[in-house]
Design a protein around this motif. Structure first.
Motif, PDB file in Angstrom:
ATOM      1  N   HIS A   1      24.628  12.168   8.916  1.00  0.00           N
ATOM      2  CA  HIS A   1      23.468  12.109   9.817  1.00  0.00           C
ATOM      3  C   HIS A   1      22.583  13.350   9.726  1.00  0.00           C
ATOM      4  CE1 HIS A   1      25.099   8.724  12.639  1.00  0.00           C
ATOM      5  NE2 HIS A   1      24.946   8.358  11.384  1.00  0.00           N
ATOM      6  N   LEU A   2      23.164  14.538   9.729  1.00  0.00           N
ATOM      7  CA  LEU A   2      22.335  15.741   9.593  1.00  0.00           C
ATOM      8  C   LEU A   2      21.763  15.839   8.177  1.00  0.00           C
ATOM      9  CD1 LEU A   2      21.289  18.205  11.131  1.00  0.00           C
ATOM     10  CD2 LEU A   2      23.245  19.498  10.260  1.00  0.00           C
ATOM     11  N   ALA A   3      22.550  15.427   7.195  1.00  0.00           N
ATOM     12  CA  ALA A   3      22.089  15.454   5.802  1.00  0.00           C
ATOM     13  C   ALA A   3      20.923  14.497   5.571  1.00  0.00           C
ATOM     14  CB  ALA A   3      23.240  15.122   4.860  1.00  0.00           C
ATOM     15  N   ASN A   4      20.726  13.555   6.475  1.00  0.00           N
ATOM     16  CA  ASN A   4      19.583  12.658   6.365  1.00  0.00           C
ATOM     17  C   ASN A   4      18.258  13.416   6.406  1.00  0.00           C
ATOM     18  OD1 ASN A   4      18.477   9.755   6.583  1.00  0.00           O
ATOM     19  ND2 ASN A   4      17.513  10.744   8.334  1.00  0.00           N
ATOM     20  N   LEU A   5      18.229  14.523   7.152  1.00  0.00           N
ATOM     21  CA  LEU A   5      16.954  15.228   7.341  1.00  0.00           C
ATOM     22  C   LEU A   5      16.393  15.790   6.039  1.00  0.00           C
ATOM     23  CD1 LEU A   5      15.591  15.369  10.176  1.00  0.00           C
ATOM     24  CD2 LEU A   5      18.044  14.935  10.314  1.00  0.00           C
ATOM     25  N   PRO A   6      17.152  16.557   5.250  1.00  0.00           N
ATOM     26  CA  PRO A   6      16.570  17.033   3.988  1.00  0.00           C
ATOM     27  C   PRO A   6      16.247  15.901   3.016  1.00  0.00           C
ATOM     28  CG  PRO A   6      18.914  17.581   4.115  1.00  0.00           C
ATOM     29  CD  PRO A   6      18.491  17.128   5.478  1.00  0.00           C
ATOM     30  N   ILE A   7      16.990  14.812   3.073  1.00  0.00           N
ATOM     31  CA  ILE A   7      16.678  13.657   2.222  1.00  0.00           C
ATOM     32  C   ILE A   7      15.370  13.014   2.676  1.00  0.00           C
ATOM     33  CG2 ILE A   7      17.456  11.368   1.492  1.00  0.00           C
ATOM     34  CD1 ILE A   7      20.348  12.403   1.925  1.00  0.00           C
ATOM     35  N   TYR A   8      15.238  12.811   3.978  1.00  0.00           N
ATOM     36  CA  TYR A   8      14.024  12.209   4.540  1.00  0.00           C
ATOM     37  C   TYR A   8      12.778  12.992   4.146  1.00  0.00           C
ATOM     38  CZ  TYR A   8      10.472  11.218   8.127  1.00  0.00           C
ATOM     39  OH  TYR A   8       9.295  10.933   8.788  1.00  0.00           O
ATOM     40  N   PHE A   9      12.826  14.312   4.334  1.00  0.00           N
ATOM     41  CA  PHE A   9      11.631  15.112   4.061  1.00  0.00           C
ATOM     42  C   PHE A   9      11.322  15.168   2.555  1.00  0.00           C
ATOM     43  CE2 PHE A   9      12.522  16.814   8.375  1.00  0.00           C
ATOM     44  CZ  PHE A   9      11.298  16.491   8.936  1.00  0.00           C
ATOM     45  N   GLU A  10      12.361  15.160   1.726  1.00  0.00           N
ATOM     46  CA  GLU A  10      12.107  15.110   0.279  1.00  0.00           C
ATOM     47  C   GLU A  10      11.484  13.777  -0.120  1.00  0.00           C
ATOM     48  OE1 GLU A  10      14.650  15.325  -3.886  1.00  0.00           O
ATOM     49  OE2 GLU A  10      15.103  16.781  -2.302  1.00  0.00           O
ATOM     50  N   TYR A  11      12.004  12.686   0.420  1.00  0.00           N
ATOM     51  CA  TYR A  11      11.425  11.378   0.125  1.00  0.00           C
ATOM     52  C   TYR A  11       9.973  11.300   0.596  1.00  0.00           C
ATOM     53  CZ  TYR A  11      16.026   9.305  -1.056  1.00  0.00           C
ATOM     54  OH  TYR A  11      17.229   8.984  -1.639  1.00  0.00           O
ATOM     55  N   GLN A  12       9.713  11.853   1.779  1.00  0.00           N
ATOM     56  CA  GLN A  12       8.348  11.854   2.293  1.00  0.00           C
ATOM     57  C   GLN A  12       7.425  12.664   1.380  1.00  0.00           C
ATOM     58  OE1 GLN A  12       6.962  10.629   5.601  1.00  0.00           O
ATOM     59  NE2 GLN A  12       8.623   9.233   5.070  1.00  0.00           N
ATOM     60  N   GLN A  13       7.877  13.823   0.975  1.00  0.00           N
ATOM     61  CA  GLN A  13       7.066  14.703   0.132  1.00  0.00           C
ATOM     62  C   GLN A  13       6.783  14.063  -1.223  1.00  0.00           C
ATOM     63  OE1 GLN A  13       7.534  19.262  -0.234  1.00  0.00           O
ATOM     64  NE2 GLN A  13       8.752  18.488  -1.931  1.00  0.00           N
TER      65      GLN A  13
END
Length: 452
Positions: A217-229
């Motif tokens: 769940h916490l690891a989702n955040l760096p993945i989310y922002f990389e996908y967004q970028q």
């Protein structure tokens, strides 16, 4: 394990979530949809993923059996063991008729066991077909709950901090960035005796009952922002562009905590839950599924927190448009019907699912006892305060953080990240080890999962 040889299907489409209608009976043949058997001669065996909802599912299964005479067995896998349990159970002659996968990656492993649900009644009850796992016209999985997670906080304790002489941040509404969150947590930790707490955050336990909160769940955040970028929705090789942000929030969790970082390897989910519910910590990363336990609505709970005591913040990591960031919202819970079950058992299973999402008893249990927001037409309004907070934030223009952890390449990858995080917290490993597990491990596991 005799798992069929399947490869990841690139054409799998995943989508969104919400509410269901029309009662299903159990007549001479299935009213649930595509199965051709006689539901009255069948039985249901559901392998449940969620331990926190075990008793509610047992109660609902018993009610359905009482109403219809059709046997429904619910078995719940222990925390963190669903894949292993499913693998073992599917090898048995009396395998589950109903199981779940966590998204496209999970479906790639189990697609050959999944009945096509495109003609089923339960599929027709979805508010959007986007809430299904599809390949072409075939439907292999149906999302049954939309959930949210973030940083749960004790309103009374956080307000006590805001009212104190040592507080830099004077209003809960001001906490809208990682910088503000860190300021608050640091000042709570420095003045924990005055506030009557043991730490700002509950223990970030890294045993199997708790480590999913951080390696997934916490690891989702760096993945989310990389996908967004990068404007992508999945990747065969994560770059780790936001792993410094991941480090910042994890460091905050393990530094401003109720215990020493070196103790986290043996800390459990129950430890964190108890610390928060008994007022020993102000902040607690978890999700809407925790509501029933904290408020005592779960029969197993002895806690008595009220809605007025509970709030939830987005997980700020110092990335993106933090002022407009919402709660992490999505689904990793998709029902799948075992296509190798008998026609009668498949018919019974489809009838049971349709009853769950259309009947008053089913929708009430899902909303009130389990705290679910379900993506079906007959869904009842949730009483879960965390769901309400998510809805309010979204309505005010905040952007929910999508659940991209369903694209993580494997459970082995998650375990590698979890081990590296545990060793880093204990001081026996470095953050470089976490980065290696995250980036190199992703590439290796993705390649292994897609080989052949």
């Amino acid at each position: 394990m005799k798992r069929k040889n399947v490869t990841r299907a690139a054409a799998l489409t995943l989508a969104g979530l919400m509410a269901a209608g029309s009662l299903a009976g159990c007549g001479e043949s299935s009213q649930g949809g595509s199965a051709e058997g006689n539901a009255k001669n069948g039985k249901v065996y559901y392998l449940n993923f969620k331990p926190e909802q075990d008793q509610a599912w047992q109660n609902l299964a018993a009610k359905y059996t009482e109403e219809t005479g059709i046997a429904v067995t619910v078995k719940t896998a222990a925390e963190g063991t669903y894949e292993q349990t499913l693998t073992a159970e599917m090898d048995k002659s009396d395998a589950p008729t109903l199981f779940q996968v966590n998204g496209p990656v999970g479906l790639a492993n189990w697609k050959d066991y999944c009945e096509d649900l495109s003609k089923s009644d339960v599929y027709s009850q979805l508010t959007s077909q986007d809430y299904a796992l599809k390949e072409g016209d075939a439907v292999y999985g149906i999302a049954y709950v939309i959930e949210s997670y973030g940083i749960i906080y004790n309103k009374e304790l956080l307000q006590k901090y805001c009212d104190s002489d040592f507080a830099t941040v004077k209003s809960i509404d001001e906490i809208n960035s990682f910088e503000k969150l860190k300021t608050v947590a640091d000042e709570i930790q420095a003045n924990k005796e005055a506030l009557g707490v043991d730490g700002a955050f509950t223990s970030a336990g890294m045993d199997s009952s708790s480590d999913w909160r951080f390696k997934t769940h916490l690891a989702n955040l760096p993945i989310y922002f990389e996908y967004q970028q990068d404007n992508i929705s999945s990747t065969d090789a994560i770059k780790g562009s936001f792993l410094d942000n991941y480090k910042n929030i994890f460091d905050l969790y393990i530094t401003d905590s109720t215990c020493k970082a070196s103790d986290l390897a043996n800390k459990t989910g129950t430890d964190a839950e108890t610390e928060f519910a008994t007022g020993k910590a102000v902040f607690y990363q978890n999700g809407s599924w925790e509501y029933a336990m904290l408020t005592g609505k779960d029969p197993k709970s002895t806690f008595t927190m009220t809605d007025d005591q509970l709030g939830m913040l987005p997980i700020y990591v110092g990335a993106g448009d933090e002022a407009n960031q919402g709660i992490c919202t999505g689904s990793e819970n998709y029902w799948c019907v075992n296509k190798d079950a008998s026609e009668d058992d498949k018919a019974a299973t489809l009838d049971f699912l349709n009853w769950c999402v259309t009947s008053d008893a089913g929708t009430t249990a899902l909303a009130d006892e389990m705290g679910f927001v379900i993506p079906f037409k007959a869904a009842k309004e949730a009483t879960n305060v965390f769901v309400k907070i998510d809805n309010e934030l979204t309505a005010s223009g905040k952007t929910p953080v999508s659940w991209n952890f369903t694209t993580m390449p494997s459970e082995t990858w998650k375990d590698g990240v979890g081990t590296a995080l545990t060793q880093y917290a204990a001081g026996t490993g470095t953050w470089d080890d976490v980065v290696k597990a995250f980036v190199d491990g992703w590439k290796t596991e993705y390649a292994a999962a897609n080989a052949g």
